[in-house]
Design a protein around this motif. Structure first.
Motif, PDB file in Angstrom:
ATOM      1  N   ALA A 387      13.281 -28.780 -35.126  1.00  0.00           N
ATOM      2  CA  ALA A 387      13.683 -27.392 -34.881  1.00  0.00           C
ATOM      3  C   ALA A 387      13.464 -26.516 -36.101  1.00  0.00           C
ATOM      4  N   SER A 388      13.254 -27.123 -37.273  1.00  0.00           N
ATOM      5  CA  SER A 388      13.017 -26.341 -38.487  1.00  0.00           C
ATOM      6  C   SER A 388      11.540 -26.042 -38.704  1.00  0.00           C
ATOM      7  N   ASP A 389      10.671 -26.554 -37.848  1.00  0.00           N
ATOM      8  CA  ASP A 389       9.250 -26.226 -37.925  1.00  0.00           C
ATOM      9  C   ASP A 389       9.000 -24.892 -37.225  1.00  0.00           C
ATOM     10  N   THR A 390       8.296 -23.994 -37.876  1.00  0.00           N
ATOM     11  CA  THR A 390       7.949 -22.711 -37.274  1.00  0.00           C
ATOM     12  C   THR A 390       6.566 -22.801 -36.652  1.00  0.00           C
ATOM     13  N   VAL A 391       6.483 -22.495 -35.373  1.00  0.00           N
ATOM     14  CA  VAL A 391       5.200 -22.464 -34.674  1.00  0.00           C
ATOM     15  C   VAL A 391       4.647 -21.047 -34.766  1.00  0.00           C
ATOM     16  N   ALA A 392       3.508 -20.893 -35.418  1.00  0.00           N
ATOM     17  CA  ALA A 392       2.891 -19.577 -35.614  1.00  0.00           C
ATOM     18  C   ALA A 392       1.588 -19.507 -34.829  1.00  0.00           C
ATOM     19  N   VAL A 393       1.401 -18.450 -34.070  1.00  0.00           N
ATOM     20  CA  VAL A 393       0.185 -18.219 -33.288  1.00  0.00           C
ATOM     21  C   VAL A 393      -0.504 -16.984 -33.833  1.00  0.00           C
ATOM     22  N   ILE A 394      -1.780 -17.127 -34.192  1.00  0.00           N
ATOM     23  CA  ILE A 394      -2.554 -16.011 -34.733  1.00  0.00           C
ATOM     24  C   ILE A 394      -3.486 -15.500 -33.645  1.00  0.00           C
ATOM     25  N   LEU A 395      -3.324 -14.247 -33.263  1.00  0.00           N
ATOM     26  CA  LEU A 395      -4.181 -13.601 -32.270  1.00  0.00           C
ATOM     27  C   LEU A 395      -5.034 -12.558 -32.990  1.00  0.00           C
ATOM     28  N   VAL A 396      -6.332 -12.643 -32.833  1.00  0.00           N
ATOM     29  CA  VAL A 396      -7.246 -11.703 -33.485  1.00  0.00           C
ATOM     30  C   VAL A 396      -7.959 -10.896 -32.408  1.00  0.00           C
ATOM     31  N   PHE A 397      -7.859  -9.578 -32.484  1.00  0.00           N
ATOM     32  CA  PHE A 397      -8.425  -8.725 -31.456  1.00  0.00           C
ATOM     33  C   PHE A 397      -9.950  -8.621 -31.564  1.00  0.00           C
ATOM     34  N   ASN A 398     -10.483  -8.729 -32.745  1.00  0.00           N
ATOM     35  CA  ASN A 398     -11.934  -8.652 -32.919  1.00  0.00           C
ATOM     36  C   ASN A 398     -12.323  -9.618 -34.031  1.00  0.00           C
ATOM     37  N   VAL A 399     -12.507 -10.876 -33.671  1.00  0.00           N
ATOM     38  CA  VAL A 399     -12.706 -11.911 -34.672  1.00  0.00           C
ATOM     39  C   VAL A 399     -14.167 -11.995 -35.089  1.00  0.00           C
ATOM     40  N   THR A 400     -14.395 -12.259 -36.373  1.00  0.00           N
ATOM     41  CA  THR A 400     -15.719 -12.525 -36.931  1.00  0.00           C
ATOM     42  C   THR A 400     -15.653 -13.875 -37.631  1.00  0.00           C
ATOM     43  N   PRO A 401     -16.790 -14.533 -37.860  1.00  0.00           N
ATOM     44  CA  PRO A 401     -16.764 -15.824 -38.562  1.00  0.00           C
ATOM     45  C   PRO A 401     -16.095 -15.742 -39.928  1.00  0.00           C
ATOM     46  N   GLU A 402     -16.346 -14.644 -40.662  1.00  0.00           N
ATOM     47  CA  GLU A 402     -15.740 -14.508 -41.977  1.00  0.00           C
ATOM     48  C   GLU A 402     -14.228 -14.360 -41.877  1.00  0.00           C
ATOM     49  N   LEU A 403     -13.782 -13.560 -40.913  1.00  0.00           N
ATOM     50  CA  LEU A 403     -12.345 -13.371 -40.738  1.00  0.00           C
ATOM     51  C   LEU A 403     -11.682 -14.667 -40.292  1.00  0.00           C
ATOM     52  N   ALA A 404     -12.362 -15.430 -39.431  1.00  0.00           N
ATOM     53  CA  ALA A 404     -11.812 -16.711 -38.989  1.00  0.00           C
ATOM     54  C   ALA A 404     -11.651 -17.672 -40.163  1.00  0.00           C
ATOM     55  N   ASP A 405     -12.628 -17.676 -41.086  1.00  0.00           N
ATOM     56  CA  ASP A 405     -12.526 -18.543 -42.263  1.00  0.00           C
ATOM     57  C   ASP A 405     -11.376 -18.117 -43.169  1.00  0.00           C
ATOM     58  N   THR A 406     -11.163 -16.816 -43.273  1.00  0.00           N
ATOM     59  CA  THR A 406     -10.055 -16.320 -44.090  1.00  0.00           C
ATOM     60  C   THR A 406      -8.714 -16.763 -43.508  1.00  0.00           C
ATOM     61  N   ILE A 407      -8.570 -16.653 -42.195  1.00  0.00           N
ATOM     62  CA  ILE A 407      -7.332 -17.073 -41.540  1.00  0.00           C
ATOM     63  C   ILE A 407      -7.105 -18.567 -41.760  1.00  0.00           C
ATOM     64  N   LYS A 408      -8.170 -19.349 -41.647  1.00  0.00           N
ATOM     65  CA  LYS A 408      -8.037 -20.796 -41.863  1.00  0.00           C
ATOM     66  C   LYS A 408      -7.585 -21.091 -43.287  1.00  0.00           C
ATOM     67  N   ASP A 409      -8.172 -20.388 -44.251  1.00  0.00           N
ATOM     68  CA  ASP A 409      -7.833 -20.619 -45.650  1.00  0.00           C
ATOM     69  C   ASP A 409      -6.368 -20.301 -45.918  1.00  0.00           C
ATOM     70  N   VAL A 410      -5.893 -19.173 -45.388  1.00  0.00           N
ATOM     71  CA  VAL A 410      -4.506 -18.767 -45.609  1.00  0.00           C
ATOM     72  C   VAL A 410      -3.540 -19.727 -44.920  1.00  0.00           C
ATOM     73  N   CYS A 411      -3.834 -20.098 -43.677  1.00  0.00           N
ATOM     74  CA  CYS A 411      -2.913 -20.940 -42.906  1.00  0.00           C
ATOM     75  C   CYS A 411      -2.887 -22.372 -43.422  1.00  0.00           C
ATOM     76  N   CYS A 412      -4.013 -22.877 -43.917  1.00  0.00           N
ATOM     77  CA  CYS A 412      -4.027 -24.235 -44.467  1.00  0.00           C
ATOM     78  C   CYS A 412      -3.134 -24.335 -45.693  1.00  0.00           C
ATOM     79  N   GLN A 413      -3.035 -23.259 -46.451  1.00  0.00           N
ATOM     80  CA  GLN A 413      -2.132 -23.249 -47.597  1.00  0.00           C
ATOM     81  C   GLN A 413      -0.678 -23.236 -47.153  1.00  0.00           C
TER      82      GLN A 413
END
Length: 565
Positions: A387-413
Motif C-alpha cells: 500500500a506504500s507503493d505509488t502507482v504513477a501513470v504518465i499520459l502524453v498528449f503528443n509524444v515524440t521519441p525524444e520526449l519518450a526517452d526523457t520520461i523514461k530517464d526521469v522515471c527510472c531514477q
C-alpha cells in the motif's frame, strides 16, 4: 476518416475477440413523456455516448418510458452534429441535440424512436430485417457476474472441454450486445425480459463483473474497449468460459491494500487552454469518481509545454460529474500553478501519500506504439506490491521519441518504469483505473518491467537538450543530483535536494521552530567571488543554481547547517 484526439484506426488484435459491439444502456428519465430532457441525467448520458462513439461502437439508450435513442459513430466528429471530440463534444451541445431530436428534427448518426413495450423493443433490437438474430452473444455487466478480470488474478485455467456455443460466439467477426445500467441498476423485470428475448433467438446470455468496486457506466465502456484493443478482453472472456461463467468469491484485499494513484498528463497546449476543454472534465471523472463514491488516494498533475504544473486532488473539486462545474473548478485552481518538473511531481506526491518515505514509485508510460501491458498472472496476495507503493501513470498528449526517452530517464531514477500500450488514449486511463482499484495494476507494471519478484536495475541515459521543454527545472535537478547515485532499490525515494527522508523531516521541524511561513521572498547575498547568488525559498523542493566563474554551482538552502558559498 478523421479520428478523435489520441485515437488511432482500429486494427486487428491477435488475441482480440468481439471486435464489434453494441451497447444497450437502460437509463433513467422519460424524455418523450416529459417532452424534454428534464428528469434525465444529461451529464451521464453524454459521458456514456462519448465512451461508446469514440470506440466507433453503437449506443442504444433505452429510457424508462420506452423511448429509444440510437447513436452511431457518425454522430461524433469534426463537421458532425456533436462536433470534434476534443473541443466541441460538450455536455451542453449533446443536450441541445437531444432536444432537437425530440422536436422531430433529423440528425446525422442519431435516431429517436417513440415508446413501445419492452418485449417488443428488445425483439426489434435483437433481430435484423429478416427476423434473424443480430448478435452472437449478450453480455450483461452485473455485480454478481463472473469476474471479468479474473485472468489477472491467477494463472490461466484451461477448460476441461470446449463449449461450442460460447466458442462460436467469440469469433472475431461476431457482434456482441453489452447490457448495463445507465445511472441506475437494471431492474429484475428488465433483466428477465432481456434473458427471455435472448433465449427465444438462441443467443447465449452471460453476465460478467468488473470486481468489487462499483464504477460509472462510461468508465465500464471505456475499460471494455481498451481491454479489447490490447488483448485483455480475450483472456478475460476465455477465463470466464473456463470457469463456466460462474460468479466466484472476490477478495476484498484490494480495498485495504489499494496503493496511491497518481496520473501525470503531459499536455501539448498551455494549461489555460486545456482547462476549457470537455476533455479535461472527462479526465477528472475517470480519475476521481466511481459509482456513488470518490477516490481519495488519487492525484492528477497537469504539466504543460512551458513547465507550468498544477496538481489536483479529490478534495480540491466539489463538482466533477457536471461538465460545467468541473471546468469552472479547474479554472479556479489555476492560481496554484507553479513551475515544476516531472521528477518533482512524482516525488512530491509519493511523499505526500507515503509520509514515512517507504515504498516505491511504479511508473507506467501509456504509449500505444509499445507492446501491450503484461498480465501479471498472480493473485493480489502474491504480487510484491504494498500500500506504500505509488502507482504513477504518465499520459502524453503528443509524444515524440525524444520526449519518450526523457520520461523514461526521469522515471527510472524515481523507481520502477515500464512503457506499454493500454488502449486508445481516451479509454486506456479507465482500464488502468479499474485494474488499480482491483489491486492488479501494480502487478502488471512489475510483470511488464520484468521485476515481479526482483528489483529493476536502472540505466542512466544522456538526455537530449532539445527535449528540455518537458520542464525547465528537470535539467537543473539533474545537474544538482549528479553527485548522488540514483537507483530503484533505495528504501526511500531520492529527494531533489539530495536530502534523505530523515533530513527532510528535521528541516521541517527547524522551520516550524524558527517560525518560517513559507512565504518570505528570495533575497540576494554576495558570494566569495563578488558575484550575486539567490537564496531559494524555504519551502522550495528543488535547488537553485548560480553561475560562478563559468561553472554551475549549487547554492544550499537558507537553513542548511553548512556555510553559504
Amino acid at each position: 476518416m478523421a479520428y478523435p484526439h489520441g485515437m488511432q484506426e482500429r486494427r486487428p488484435v491477435s488475441l482480440g475477440v468481439c471486435l464489434e459491439r453494441e451497447y444497450l444502456m437502460l437509463c433513467t428519465g422519460s424524455p418523450w413523456s416529459a417532452s424534454g430532457t428534464r428528469g434525465t441525467r444529461v451529464d451521464a448520458l453524454a459521458r456514456i455516448a462519448r465512451a461508446a462513439l469514440t470506440a466507433y461502437q453503437t449506443a442504444h439508450l433505452l429510457f424508462e418510458d420506452g423511448t429509444l435513442l440510437t447513436l452511431t459513430p457518425d454522430f461524433l466528429g469534426k463537421g458532425r452534429p456533436w462536433g470534434d471530440y476534443v473541443q466541441e463534444a460538450s455536455e451542453w451541445r449533446f443536450q441541445r441535440t437531444l432536444e432537437d431530436l425530440l422536436r422531430g428534427r433529423p440528425c446525422q448518426g442519431a435516431k429517436l424512436r417513440e415508446p413501445e413495450p419492452l418485449k417488443k423493443r428488445l425483439r426489434t433490437l435483437f433481430t435484423d430485417r429478416k427476423n434473424k438474430a443480430r448478435f452472437r452473444l449478450v453480455l450483461a455487466l452485473h455485480e454478481d457476474g463472473c469476474p471479468l478480470w479474473s485472468a489477472m488474478h491467477g494463472p490461466r485455467v484451461e477448460p476441461d472441454h470446449p463449449s461450442s456455443a460460447i466458442a462460436s460466439s467469440l469469433e472475431p467477426a461476431s457482434r456482441v450486445c453489452v447490457v448495463c445500467g445507465g445511472v441506475r441498476d437494471v431492474s429484475e423485470e428488465e433483466e428477465t425480459a432481456i434473458q427471455h428475448a435472448a433465449l427465444e433467438l438462441n443467443i447465449p446470455y452471460q453476465s460478467v463483473s468488473f470486481g468489487h468496486t462499483p464504477e460509472l457506466t462510461s468508465k465500464c465502456i471505456k475499460a471494455l474497449e481498451a481491454a479489447d484493443s490490447v488483448g485483455f478482453l480475450a483472456e478475460a472472456l476465455k477465463t470466464c468460459e473456463s470457469l463456466g461463467w460462474q460468479p466466484t468469491p472476490q477478495s476484498q484485499a484490494g480495498n485495504s491494500r489499494r496503493s496511491p494513484f497518481h496520473v501525470v498528463a503531459v499536455l501539448d497546449v498551455p494549461l489555460m487552454d486545456f482547462v476549457t476543454r470537455p476533455e479535461a472534465a472527462n479526465l477528472l471523472v475517470d480519475i476521481f469518481r466511481g459509482s456513488h463514491h470518490s477516490y481519495g488516494k488519487a492525484a492528477l498533475s497537469l504539466l504543460d509545454p512551458e513547465g507550468a504544473a498544477l496538481t489536483i486532488h479529490n478534495s480540491d473539486m466539489e463538482y466533477i460529474l457536471r461538465e460545467k462545474g468541473a471546468l469552472v473548478g479547474l479554472r479556479g485552481l489555476l492560481r496554484r500553478t507553479r513551475k515544476s518538473g516531472l521528477k518533482q511531481l512524482l516525488a512530491k506526491e509519493h511523499n505526500r501519500f507515503c509520509r514515512k518515505g517507504n515504498g516505491r514509485i511504479l511508473a507506467l508510460h501509456a504509449d500505444e506504439s509499445s507492446e501491450p501491458l503484461a498480465i501479471s498472472g498472480y493473485s493480489l496476495e502474491q504480487t510484491p506490491a504494498s500500500a506504500s507503493d505509488t502507482v504513477a501513470v504518465i499520459l502524453v498528449f503528443n509524444v515524440t521519441p525524444e520526449l519518450a526517452d526523457t520520461i523514461k530517464d526521469v522515471c527510472c531514477q524515481a523507481g520502477v518504469f515500464v512503457r506499454a500500450a493500454v488502449g486508445p488514449f481516451s479509454m486506456g486511463l479507465a482500464l488502468l483505473s479499474m485494474l488499480h482499484n482491483e489491486g492488479l495494476l501494480a502487478g502488471c507494471i512489475l510483470k511488464s518491467a520484468g521485476t515481479l519478484f526482483g528489483e529493476q536495475g536502472t540505466t542512466q541515459k544522456q538526455r537530449s537538450e532539445d527535449v528540455g521543454r518537458l520542464s525547465p527545472l528537470d535539467s537543473e535537478m539533474d545537474c544538482a543530483s549528479k553527485g548522488a547515485k540514483l537507483n530503484a532499490t533505495d528504501g526511500a525515494p531520492v529527494l531533489h535536494t539530495g536530502r534523505t527522508q530523515e533530513q527532510a523531516k528535521a528541516r521541517t521541524t527547524r522551520q516550524r521552530r524558527r517560525g518560517f511561513s513559507g512565504q518570505y521572498k528570495e533575497c540576494a547575498v554576495p558570494v566569495q567571488n563578488g558575484t550575486i547568488a539567490t537564496i531559494p525559498k524555504a519551502d522550495d523542493a528543488g535547488t537553485k543554481q548560480a553561475v560562478q566563474n563559468g561553472t554551475v554551482a549549487t547554492i544550499p538552502k537558507a537553513d542548511d547547517a553548512g556555510t553559504k558559498q
